[in-house]
Write an enzyme that holds these catalytic residues in place. Sequence first.
Site, PDB file in Angstrom:
ATOM      1  N   HIS A  72      49.058  35.188  41.482  1.00  0.00           N
ATOM      2  CA  HIS A  72      49.683  36.521  42.075  1.00  0.00           C
ATOM      3  C   HIS A  72      48.934  36.685  43.337  1.00  0.00           C
ATOM      4  O   HIS A  72      47.733  36.762  43.744  1.00  0.00           O
ATOM      5  CB  HIS A  72      48.957  37.833  41.103  1.00  0.00           C
ATOM      6  CG  HIS A  72      49.937  37.719  40.005  1.00  0.00           C
ATOM      7  ND1 HIS A  72      50.281  39.068  39.311  1.00  0.00           N
ATOM      8  CD2 HIS A  72      50.776  37.121  39.424  1.00  0.00           C
ATOM      9  CE1 HIS A  72      51.115  38.934  38.470  1.00  0.00           C
ATOM     10  NE2 HIS A  72      51.278  37.681  38.398  1.00  0.00           N
ATOM     11  N   TYR A 199      49.332  49.381  39.492  1.00  0.00           N
ATOM     12  CA  TYR A 199      48.375  50.295  39.326  1.00  0.00           C
ATOM     13  C   TYR A 199      48.846  51.842  39.334  1.00  0.00           C
ATOM     14  O   TYR A 199      48.993  51.988  40.638  1.00  0.00           O
ATOM     15  CB  TYR A 199      47.198  50.233  39.655  1.00  0.00           C
ATOM     16  CG  TYR A 199      46.359  48.904  39.404  1.00  0.00           C
ATOM     17  CD1 TYR A 199      46.755  47.687  39.911  1.00  0.00           C
ATOM     18  CD2 TYR A 199      45.496  49.068  38.537  1.00  0.00           C
ATOM     19  CE1 TYR A 199      45.843  46.532  39.302  1.00  0.00           C
ATOM     20  CE2 TYR A 199      44.545  47.960  38.195  1.00  0.00           C
ATOM     21  CZ  TYR A 199      44.847  46.797  38.475  1.00  0.00           C
ATOM     22  OH  TYR A 199      44.046  45.754  38.241  1.00  0.00           O
ATOM     23  N   PRO A 291      37.630  48.922  32.838  1.00  0.00           N
ATOM     24  CA  PRO A 291      38.684  47.309  33.075  1.00  0.00           C
ATOM     25  C   PRO A 291      39.506  47.691  34.405  1.00  0.00           C
ATOM     26  O   PRO A 291      40.135  46.721  34.567  1.00  0.00           O
ATOM     27  CB  PRO A 291      39.449  47.556  31.922  1.00  0.00           C
ATOM     28  CG  PRO A 291      39.305  48.846  31.347  1.00  0.00           C
ATOM     29  CD  PRO A 291      37.933  49.476  31.608  1.00  0.00           C
ATOM     30  N   LYS A 295      37.058  43.256  36.117  1.00  0.00           N
ATOM     31  CA  LYS A 295      36.116  42.457  36.833  1.00  0.00           C
ATOM     32  C   LYS A 295      35.092  41.820  35.708  1.00  0.00           C
ATOM     33  O   LYS A 295      34.336  40.944  36.084  1.00  0.00           O
ATOM     34  CB  LYS A 295      35.210  43.314  37.636  1.00  0.00           C
ATOM     35  CG  LYS A 295      35.832  43.673  39.220  1.00  0.00           C
ATOM     36  CD  LYS A 295      35.661  42.441  39.854  1.00  0.00           C
ATOM     37  CE  LYS A 295      36.637  42.609  41.119  1.00  0.00           C
ATOM     38  NZ  LYS A 295      37.435  41.340  41.541  1.00  0.00           N
ATOM     39  N   TYR A 383      39.039  42.998  45.241  1.00  0.00           N
ATOM     40  CA  TYR A 383      40.045  42.396  44.052  1.00  0.00           C
ATOM     41  C   TYR A 383      40.097  41.114  43.859  1.00  0.00           C
ATOM     42  O   TYR A 383      39.865  40.679  42.694  1.00  0.00           O
ATOM     43  CB  TYR A 383      41.530  43.177  44.378  1.00  0.00           C
ATOM     44  CG  TYR A 383      42.086  43.241  43.046  1.00  0.00           C
ATOM     45  CD1 TYR A 383      42.335  44.336  42.300  1.00  0.00           C
ATOM     46  CD2 TYR A 383      42.632  41.862  42.455  1.00  0.00           C
ATOM     47  CE1 TYR A 383      43.144  44.458  40.914  1.00  0.00           C
ATOM     48  CE2 TYR A 383      43.494  41.995  41.266  1.00  0.00           C
ATOM     49  CZ  TYR A 383      43.627  43.276  40.666  1.00  0.00           C
ATOM     50  OH  TYR A 383      44.201  43.300  39.295  1.00  0.00           O
TER      51      TYR A 383
HETATM   52  C1  PHB Z   1      45.032  43.212  31.678  1.00  0.00           C
HETATM   53  O1  PHB Z   1      46.064  42.380  32.021  1.00  0.00           O
HETATM   54  O2  PHB Z   1      44.687  43.156  30.488  1.00  0.00           O
HETATM   55  C2  PHB Z   1      44.478  43.789  32.818  1.00  0.00           C
HETATM   56  C3  PHB Z   1      44.882  43.616  34.051  1.00  0.00           C
HETATM   57  C4  PHB Z   1      44.165  44.150  35.130  1.00  0.00           C
HETATM   58  C5  PHB Z   1      43.342  45.230  34.762  1.00  0.00           C
HETATM   59  C6  PHB Z   1      43.000  45.469  33.441  1.00  0.00           C
HETATM   60  C7  PHB Z   1      43.450  44.890  32.532  1.00  0.00           C
HETATM   61  O3  PHB Z   1      42.589  45.856  35.840  1.00  0.00           O
END
Ligand code: PHB
Length: 389
Positions: A72, A199, A291, A295, A383
Amino acid sequence: MRTTVGIIGAGPAGLLLARLLHNAGIDSVVLESRDRAYVERRQRAGILEQGTVDVLREAGAGERMDREGLRHDGIELRFDRRRHRVDFPALTGGRSVMVYAQTEVCKDLIALRIEEGGPLLFETEALAVEGADTDRPRVRFRREGVEDVLECDYVVGCDGFWGVARSAVPDGRTFERTYPFSWLGILADVAPSHDELVYARHDRGFALLSMRSPSVSRLYLQVPADTDADDWSDERIWDELERRFETDDDWTLRRGPVTQKSVTPMRSYVHEPMRHGRLFLAGDAAHIVPPTGAKGLNLAVGDVVTFARALAHRTATGSDDLLDAYSATCLRRVWQAERFSYDMTTLLHTAPDATPFEDRLQLARLDRIASSRAAETDLAEAYTGFPIG
Ligand code: PHB
Ligand code: APR
């Protein structure tokens, strides 16, 4: 039983450590309280930083990841019905991330461990670490109802937040923050509605669109901290996701059968120091991040790489310098991830007691990221990950 490194816990931290030590010619024994199926099925965030991808490849554990993982090059921020893409390679000199589920990382590492013939004992519960301040630390454990002792030169506690190793580090300090919300997460058998993670900040709360594969979506909703997943029917979840992802263009959310549903609490936590004598803590045993930003796994990888390098250095030179620096080396990176995860969390979630002023500030912070290359670069660098060591 005797070994050079006793490893408690077969999550990503313990499993990768065993592999790194094996590659360095150092023997270890891994003790895991759960069974193999449980470890291979546990759902966690699956975003691998560039540095994590490199480590897995170098460890000889990247073959399936390179075949099945999804590279990605950005994420989307969604707020105020707007969409803003953050382009990682353009902002970081070419870095990206890999979407490859944590379950798959664990499966690959377990298969390698079995192939190399290294001891990996499931359904074996560590009860206590003893003699950490001597040069013969021990792990007391129970297997098939019988107690036994593993004698080691070093013990690494990779036993997660609820493990036993941390309690054997006396005089530690903890730094903690809980949040007044949780994430309700679902797995759904439907192609992801976007090709990158989304997000979303919405007045009704945060939402995240992620994925496990080209045909499996992973989605999250911010919910109150005491939420029971059973209170959320599939239809209610999809309706709420749709509202929080709303845009001014013709983007639509694809719905599909929900195959798993669970609630994850949000916590920031750091235990200092990460070492006492010959006991070292790694991964969730020493620190937790919320989450948002994914990280957790990447921090665990940084810790065990730092430990494996330090021990290999000692084996090669007789010097304890790197082992002595372990805690400080790890904590510097840990605190950067804590800062980033906290920033992402407070940027995107609606606190139950937030004032209209704070709501506006959130939007201003998002607008700043969307309009300033400097602010956007800060996010992209964090990130895609900070260097290990
Ligand atoms: C996930 O795919 O579970 C996931 C992805 C990004 C995040 C948190 C969880 O920031
Ligand atoms: N004895 C043996 N094993 C134990 C014990 C014990 N007393 N207590 C816990 N364990 C095991 C757990 O069953 C688990 O499999 O230790 C393992 C810890 O693994 P994780 O919780 O996955 O922690 P870690 O390996 O540090 O992984 C880092 O990143 O995304 C985050 O929290 C997420 O798993 C993730 C983490």
